[in-house]
Design a protein around this motif. Structure first.
Motif, PDB file in Angstrom:
ATOM      1  N   TRP A 581      53.040  31.328  33.983  1.00 46.11           N
ATOM      2  CA  TRP A 581      52.668  32.703  33.641  1.00 46.11           C
ATOM      3  C   TRP A 581      52.334  32.883  32.164  1.00 46.11           C
ATOM      4  N   GLN A 633      53.730  37.118  41.821  1.00 46.28           N
ATOM      5  CA  GLN A 633      53.631  37.452  40.395  1.00 46.28           C
ATOM      6  C   GLN A 633      52.193  37.517  39.905  1.00 46.28           C
ATOM      7  N   TRP A 634      51.272  36.901  40.654  1.00 48.27           N
ATOM      8  CA  TRP A 634      49.868  36.965  40.229  1.00 48.27           C
ATOM      9  C   TRP A 634      49.344  38.402  40.250  1.00 48.27           C
ATOM     10  N   ALA A 635      49.934  39.246  41.067  1.00 52.36           N
ATOM     11  CA  ALA A 635      49.475  40.637  41.138  1.00 52.36           C
ATOM     12  C   ALA A 635      49.673  41.353  39.823  1.00 52.36           C
ATOM     13  N   ALA A 636      50.680  40.930  39.054  1.00 52.22           N
ATOM     14  CA  ALA A 636      50.961  41.586  37.775  1.00 52.22           C
ATOM     15  C   ALA A 636      50.119  41.030  36.634  1.00 52.22           C
ATOM     16  N   ASP A 759      48.484  43.186  30.287  1.00 50.39           N
ATOM     17  CA  ASP A 759      48.414  42.692  31.660  1.00 50.39           C
ATOM     18  C   ASP A 759      48.870  43.731  32.664  1.00 50.39           C
ATOM     19  N   ASP A 760      49.967  44.437  32.343  1.00 44.55           N
ATOM     20  CA  ASP A 760      50.483  45.425  33.285  1.00 44.55           C
ATOM     21  C   ASP A 760      49.512  46.572  33.472  1.00 44.55           C
ATOM     22  N   GLN A 761      48.754  46.875  32.424  1.00 48.83           N
ATOM     23  CA  GLN A 761      47.804  47.974  32.529  1.00 48.83           C
ATOM     24  C   GLN A 761      46.583  47.556  33.339  1.00 48.83           C
ATOM     25  N   ALA A 763      46.583  45.284  35.824  1.00 49.87           N
ATOM     26  CA  ALA A 763      46.863  44.932  37.211  1.00 49.87           C
ATOM     27  C   ALA A 763      46.492  46.015  38.215  1.00 49.87           C
TER      28      ALA A 763
END
Length: 898
Positions: A581, A633-636, A759-761, A763
């Protein structure tokens, strides 16, 4: 016009009769005329059309002067003040004074010749007497003041403007001396400031400053004979102990104006000021200004500081200094040829006041103003830096105490030091030694940080500083400090220890790394020093923290100049040891690797350090990352980051293969193209289920170029999986031509210290729209995407190209049957046919077919037909058969075909 003509005739009659009238009748006739004059002025919008205006101005001014003297004659000060106020105000039955005042006020704003007539009437001296009384004798206000305050203000404004118009000319200053009140008024401002009329403080200051700018030899002799400056300085010493600092500044600024403005005419007042401890007075006053708010005391505090700055150039003889230029210096520096502009420092005493204030005060506003004054003096003449530094050494001495000053002052100071190098092209070795000591002691981390940023800016200026800071020991000092920090980071191993740096101290580590990077850049000798210090194992520890990574990679890239193998070992090792990651780390390492691979000399080291296997392992780690919808976890993470990592990984492989037969043969013979195809196929966007593909009838048949355009240039929706597949195939197509390492599709991220986690924004929108961050306006493809396709409407099949890496074509063929989804069977078959036609267009020429046969494309096609799980009549099978037949016709030996 008729009204002005009538008035003109009346005034001619007045002129003719005046010699035969007694003074009382003459005065009465003039006063009867003035209301008509004012009425005409009002009706003509302020424009005066009067042929005898100069004579009128003289007559009215003389009458006003006469009436002022009559009201003052023989009366005590307070009584005279009251009489003047009543005479000039617009109230009561007797309004003659106001009538005269307003007439003179209007006439004083016409032309210079009219002004001369007013000045020659004796009015300058009379009004100065009025001003003295108004300022020094405050009257007790009555209860009805509220009704007349506006009239009082209008009267005051007219009086002041008349005086400003008269006193701005030397003639007016000469005339006012007749009243013998100028010296008294100046002394009064220095002794009665707290007892004077409050409403007349500002007007008095305005008038005196105007007089100061028009001083003459006569006025200076008059003030000197009366010991005006001496008495004023003595009075101000007393006021400085009792009055608020801002009030003392206001009073002192008036006195200092006369000292400064008189110098071009005569140095007498300046000499009197200096001989009576004038500079000590200013030092005392300015030090009392500590703690004032920035807007409190302004503009008088700033005015004093500005005048002190100007006084540094007030001297009779040029300062002669012969400093020893310490070498080395920048190539274009030559002190002997430094031209003087004439605005050189000739008087050190006022500068010593500025210097003492900075040394004794920690007030932010005061210190900032002192540094601004020094900058101004340097700007006047380049020689001034040397004149001051080789005599009083202000910057040298300030360096010893700068860590005690407020942070904004520290920033401004080091910018000033920086300008010595950047603007004067001079290397101040002694100052740099002191700054280096400041960094070593690190008494205030923010100050250390700012000092180091200053030296970093200098280092970027010229390569000479790489040698200077190595020889001075700064490089060794920084390496020792970084070794200590690296040990702390290594011990922490992802945990939060008390010794870990945050905030300013962490930023200091960043700047230290940047400084080492700057010192080693283009300096093999400094890079060898770093290696000899045994710093390489410690430097690479900083790679894990994104704040430190950019500078760390710069250092390691410089290390590659002397040892490619060591660089490759570190970077490829870091890539392989990074977790699944740590995408940002991988991207930064890949970008650094690409910069080094620009040099063909690095290719061998890349291969021997298992670079190809290392990059392919990155693709293996991303198994299932591009599934639609994303899972785990790839979704995030966001699919833009995943595609970016695929892109830079393939770029690195292409760069290592570029014009390198040894690497190309290694990659081909070790089956790494097959490994690449396997890894790309496992990303999640390609079909791997192994079910039979059902043929469908195609309503339309698009080219591969049209698919590319449909995916990213038009509003036509395509499934996310297909968009991802098309981009990967696009990367491979560029790889075939050997140009992928020259392309740029993705925006650079912000600098580490400024970047927020994105990254979170990203996803949430990854499933709604294609996530790649392209460098392009609107929805158009980047120019690089069209380099090979031509215009979107241009048929790709009509173009031929040079195949640089035929193995990449085999990868495309292996991925061909994986371009399939049961729920999009028709679209899948269409893109498969489009890609097959595109591959066929790549092997149009005889040479390209020969190359592809030699790299094993025939067997790859057979394997792809087996993997496609489709019947012999399936369009994909038929299309691959056509490619096979075209290639087979090029087979030189029968066993190749068998």
């Amino acid at each position: 016009t008729l009204l002005w003509e009538t008035l003109g005739k009346q005034f001619v009659e007045y002129e003719q009769m005046a010699p035969f009238l007694i003074p009382e009748d003459q005065q009465r006739r003039l006063l009867e005329f003035l209301p008509l004059f004012l009425k005409a002025w009002e009706q003509s919008a302020g424009e005066i059309v009067f042929p005898n205006i100069q004579l009128l101005a003289s007559e009215v001014s003389k009458l006003l002067t006469k009436e002022i003297k009559r009201n003052l004659n023989g009366k005590p000060a307070e009584e005279a003040r009251l009489a003047l106020e009543q005479f000039l105000q617009q109230k009561g039955e007797a309004r003659d004074g106001h009538l005269l005042l307003k007439s003179v006020y209007l006439l004083s704003q016409t032309d210079l010749r009219t002004m001369w007539n007013i000045t020659g009437s004796g009015l300058p001296a009379a009004l100065l007497q009025c001003l003295y009384l108004f300022f020094t004798v405050p009257l007790k206000k009555t209860s009805d003041d509220g009704e007349t305050s506006e009239d009082d203000a209008q009267t005051q404004e007219m009086l002041v403007k008349i005086m400003l118009n008269m006193y701005k000319e030397e003639q007016g200053v000469e005339e006012l001396l007749a009243a013998d009140k100028l010296q008294s008024l100046i002394v009064a401002t220095s002794s009665l400031w707290d007892q004077c009329s409050h409403s007349w403080k500002v007007p008095t200051g305005r008038v005196l400053r105007t007089i100061s700018k028009a001083q003459t030899k006569t006025s200076i002799v008059y003030l000197q004979a009366a010991d005006c400056i001496k008495i004023a300085v003595q009075n101000l010493f007393t006021l400085a102990d009792t009055l608020p600092a801002c009030d003392v500044c206001e009073a002192a600024s008036i006195v200092l104006c006369f000292v400064k403005d008189s110098y071009p005419v005569s140095s007498a007042l300046l000499t009197e000021f200096e001989n009576n401890d004038g500079y000590q007075l200013l030092l005392k006053i300015l030090l009392r200004c500590e703690g004032l708010q920035q807007n409190e005391g302004d503009p008088y505090l700033d005015e004093i500081l500005d005048m002190l700055t100007c006084l540094t150039t007030c001297g009779k003889t040029e300062l002669k200094v012969s400093g020893n230029i310490v070498h080395p210096q920048l190539p274009h520096f030559d002190f002997e040829r430094t031209q003087s502009s004439g605005m050189t420092v000739k008087n050190l005493q006022p500068f010593q006041v500025l210097q003492s204030i900075f040394q004794r005060s920690n007030d932010q506003h005061l210190c900032e103003r002192i540094l601004a004054a020094i900058s101004t003096i340097w700007a006047w003449d380049r020689v001034n830096f040397f004149l001051l530094e080789w005599t009083l050494q202000p910057i040298n001495q300030f360096t010893d105490i700068i860590h005690f000053k407020p942070h904004p002052v520290q920033v401004q100071f080091f910018r000033l030091v920086e300008s010595i190098v950047l603007d004067l092209s001079y290397v101040p070795h002694e100052i740099l030694k002191k700054i280096q000591y400041l960094i070593k002691e690190n008494m205030v981390p923010f100050c250390t940080l700012t000092a180091l940023q200053c030296l970093l800016s200098m280092t970027h200026k010229d390569l000479l500083f790489s040698d200077i800071f190595r020889d001075s020991g700064l490089l060794g000092l920084l390496l020792a400090l970084l070794r200590k920090e690296a040990k702390i980071l290594r011990k922490s191993a992802g945990t939060h220890l008390p010794g870990l740096k945050e905030g300013t101290e962490k930023e200091l580590n960043v700047v230290m790394l940047k400084m080492v990077a700057a010192l080693t850049a283009r300096s093999v000798r400094n890079t060898v020093v770093l290696k000899d210090y045994g710093m390489v194992p410690y430097i690479k520890i900083f790679l894990d923290d994104e704040c430190y990574r950019s500078a760390t990679l710069s250092i390691l890239e410089q290390l590659s100049v002397i040892n490619y193998e060591e660089y490759m070992s570190i970077v490829i090792g870091a890539l392989c040891s990074s977790t699944q990651w740590e995408l940002h780390l991988k991207l930064d390492l890949l970008k650094s690797l690409l910069r080094i691979l620009e040099s063909p000399k690095s290719h061998s080291a890349f291969r021997t350090c298992s670079g190809f296997n290392g990059l392919l392992s990155l693709l293996s780690d991303m198994e299932g990352a591009l599934q639609d919808p994303p899972s785990g976890q790839w979704a995030a993470v966001g699919q833009n980051r995943i595609l970016e990592l695929v892109f830079y990984t393939l770029q690195g492989i292409t760069a290592a293969l570029h014009l390198d037969p040894v690497n190309s043969n290694f990659f081909q013979t070790n089956g790494l193209f097959e490994k690449m195809a396997e890894d790309l196929g496992s990303l999640g966007c390609f079909w791997t289920e192994g079910k039979m593909q059902i043929p469908v009838s195609l309503e339309k048949k698009r080219t591969f170029a049209e698919f590319l355009d449909a995916a990213f240039c038009s509003s036509e929706p395509l499934p996310v999986w297909l968009k991802n597949c098309i981009w990967i195939l696009n990367f491979l197509d560029h790889m075939v031509r050997g140009t992928l390492h020259q392309e740029s599709y993705f925006n650079e991220r912000k600098p580490e210290m400024e970047e927020e986690s994105s990254d979170d924004q990203e996803a949430p929108q990854a499933q709604e729209e294609h996530p790649v961050a392209f460098k392009r306006p609107g929805n158009k493809l980047p120019a690089s995407a069209y380099m090979l396709w031509g215009k979107p409407e241009e048929k790709l099949e009509m173009r031929d190209c040079t195949i640089v890496h035929p193995g990449a074509v085999c990868v495309m063929v292996r991925l061909l049957p994986m371009l399939y989804k049961e729920e999009h069977a028709q679209l899948s078959q269409e893109i498969q046919c489009a890609l097959t036609d595109h591959i066929q267009s790549l092997v149009k020429s005889e040479k390209s077919r020969q190359v592809m046969c030699e790299c094993g494309l025939l067997s790859t096609i057979i394997t792809s037909c087996e993997d496609a799980f489709c019947s012999d009549t399936h369009p994909l099978h038929l299309a691959l058969t056509r490619v096979f037949e075209k290639l087979a016709s090029q087979a030189v030996e029968p066993h190749v075909l068998r």
